[in-house]
Design a protein around this motif. Structure first.
Motif, PDB file in Angstrom:
ATOM      1  N   GLY A 179       8.840  -5.578   1.080  1.00 32.55           N
ATOM      2  CA  GLY A 179       9.327  -5.120   2.369  1.00 32.55           C
ATOM      3  C   GLY A 179       8.213  -5.026   3.397  1.00 32.55           C
ATOM      4  N   LEU A 180       8.473  -4.289   4.473  1.00 30.04           N
ATOM      5  CA  LEU A 180       7.506  -4.159   5.549  1.00 30.04           C
ATOM      6  C   LEU A 180       6.342  -3.263   5.141  1.00 30.04           C
ATOM      7  N   LEU A 181       5.241  -3.391   5.860  1.00 27.50           N
ATOM      8  CA  LEU A 181       4.068  -2.565   5.585  1.00 27.50           C
ATOM      9  C   LEU A 181       4.404  -1.086   5.738  1.00 27.50           C
ATOM     10  N   ASP A 182       3.899  -0.289   4.811  1.00 28.47           N
ATOM     11  CA  ASP A 182       4.100   1.161   4.879  1.00 28.47           C
ATOM     12  C   ASP A 182       2.991   1.754   5.745  1.00 28.47           C
ATOM     13  N   LEU A 183       3.185   1.684   7.057  1.00 28.16           N
ATOM     14  CA  LEU A 183       2.157   2.157   7.980  1.00 28.16           C
ATOM     15  C   LEU A 183       2.001   3.669   7.948  1.00 28.16           C
ATOM     16  N   ASP A 184       3.091   4.373   7.691  1.00 27.11           N
ATOM     17  CA  ASP A 184       3.004   5.833   7.649  1.00 27.11           C
ATOM     18  C   ASP A 184       2.053   6.295   6.550  1.00 27.11           C
ATOM     19  N   ALA A 185       2.006   5.563   5.458  1.00 28.59           N
ATOM     20  CA  ALA A 185       1.165   5.975   4.336  1.00 28.59           C
ATOM     21  C   ALA A 185      -0.314   5.935   4.688  1.00 28.59           C
TER      22      ALA A 185
END
Length: 324
Positions: A179-185
């Motif tokens: 899926g999309l990049l987990d930017l929040d992490a």
């Protein structure tokens, strides 16, 4: 100019010969170019790009992705863009080993600042300027991490060698697998000692910018392939431009850029992309308030208002005095 940037002698053109062409990933080729007449290649630093002058196909800007310490060649990676203007198709299908191509630059609007730690975020072909930055961060002994996303694993240039070089620091995220990049992490908690570098498509850049609003000022550094839409630009209107070096006053109508008006008046101005992404037409502003429409200046630099990119930016009032 962004702090630390180095435009180099942007008017200088060099004839380079294509000495190697290789497939890096699906629809991505790497070109290795050497000075056609021998001698060293132009010097550059991580974040720099060059203009390939492709004759009737126009000019295209590509980030340098090789080793700045290798003064014998320059390397760029080119993504085939089926819906583009034809430059990438020419590079992929017609430019052959032994061909020569004229190059302008290098120019650097995306320099690597000094930092204790770096977070690199790449989307697709946006990995290219980050590859030499990662190597430089390692040479500096800095901590670094890379979050790299793409459509599929096979489309992600440099993915294998980066993961092999530092598997604990590199996170590959093919969209069809994870899926999309987990930017929040990686961006939820601001860090005072970390510089964030991001390059890729506009949705990724916008998402990273939104998540970095709580980070220290100047922590985020981005490079765009297309101009950033101005948030508060009004409808295009006419205004006057005074060329300080000659004292001439030019009218800039609503359907013309400052660059076009200056060129039509017979004043030579260096330009390349004409869409506010390459930095070639940077011009000093002596009076007046520019309406910035480029993809290069930070918010602080826009507020200062002492330079503008005249291929796209306009005037917030009725008059600008430019250092031309």
């Amino acid at each position: 100019m962004p702090p630390g940037a180095s435009r180099g002698d942007e008017a200088t053109e060099t004839e380079l010969a294509l000495v190697r062409k290789e497939l890096l990933a699906e629809d991505v080729v790497r070109l290795t170019l050497a000075p056609a007449g021998g001698g060293p290649a132009p010097a550059w630093a991580p974040g720099a790009h060059i203009d390939l002058l492709l004759g009737p196909r126009g000019e295209r800007q590509y980030s340098l992705c090789g080793d700045p310490g290798d003064t014998s060649v320059l390397q760029v990676a080119v993504l085939r863009e089926p819906d583009g203007r034809g430059g990438s198709r020419y590079v992929h299908d017609e430019l052959a080993v032994g061909s020569t191509v004229r190059v302008r630059g290098p120019r650097n609007n995306f320099p690597l600042v000094e930092a204790a730690s770096y977070l690199f975020v790449a989307g697709g072909i946006g990995i290219t300027p980050l590859v030499p930055m990662i190597a430089e961060a390692g040479r500096r002994g800095a901590e670094w991490r890379l979050l790299y996303g793409g459509r599929t694993r096979s489309s992600m240039a440099f993915a294998g060698e980066l993961a092999e070089r530092a598997p604990a620091r590199v996170r590959l995220c093919p969209e069809d697998e994870s899926g999309l990049l987990d930017l929040d992490a990686v961006l939820a908690a601001p860090r005072e000692d970390t510089a964030v570098y991001c390059c890729g498509p506009e949705p990724l850049l916008a998402a990273v910018e939104q998540r970095c609003t709580s980070w220290p000022a100047g922590a985020l550094h981005t490079e765009r392939f297309a101009p950033k839409s101005p948030r508060d630009a009004g409808r295009p209107g006419s205004f006057e431009v005074v060329l300080a070096q000659s004292g001439r006053t030019l009218a800039v109508p609503a359907d013309r850029s400052v660059l076009e008006a200056v060129e039509e008046a017979g004043v030579p101005v260096l330009s390349s992309c004409r869409e506010g992404t390459c930095g070639t037409c940077e011009t000093g502003v002596l009076e007046g308030v520019p309406e910035h429409r480029d993809a290069l200046l930070s918010e602080a630099e826009r507020d200062t208002g002492d330079v503008m990119f005249i291929c796209v930016s306009r005037c917030r009032g009725g008059r600008l005095v430019l250092d031309l």
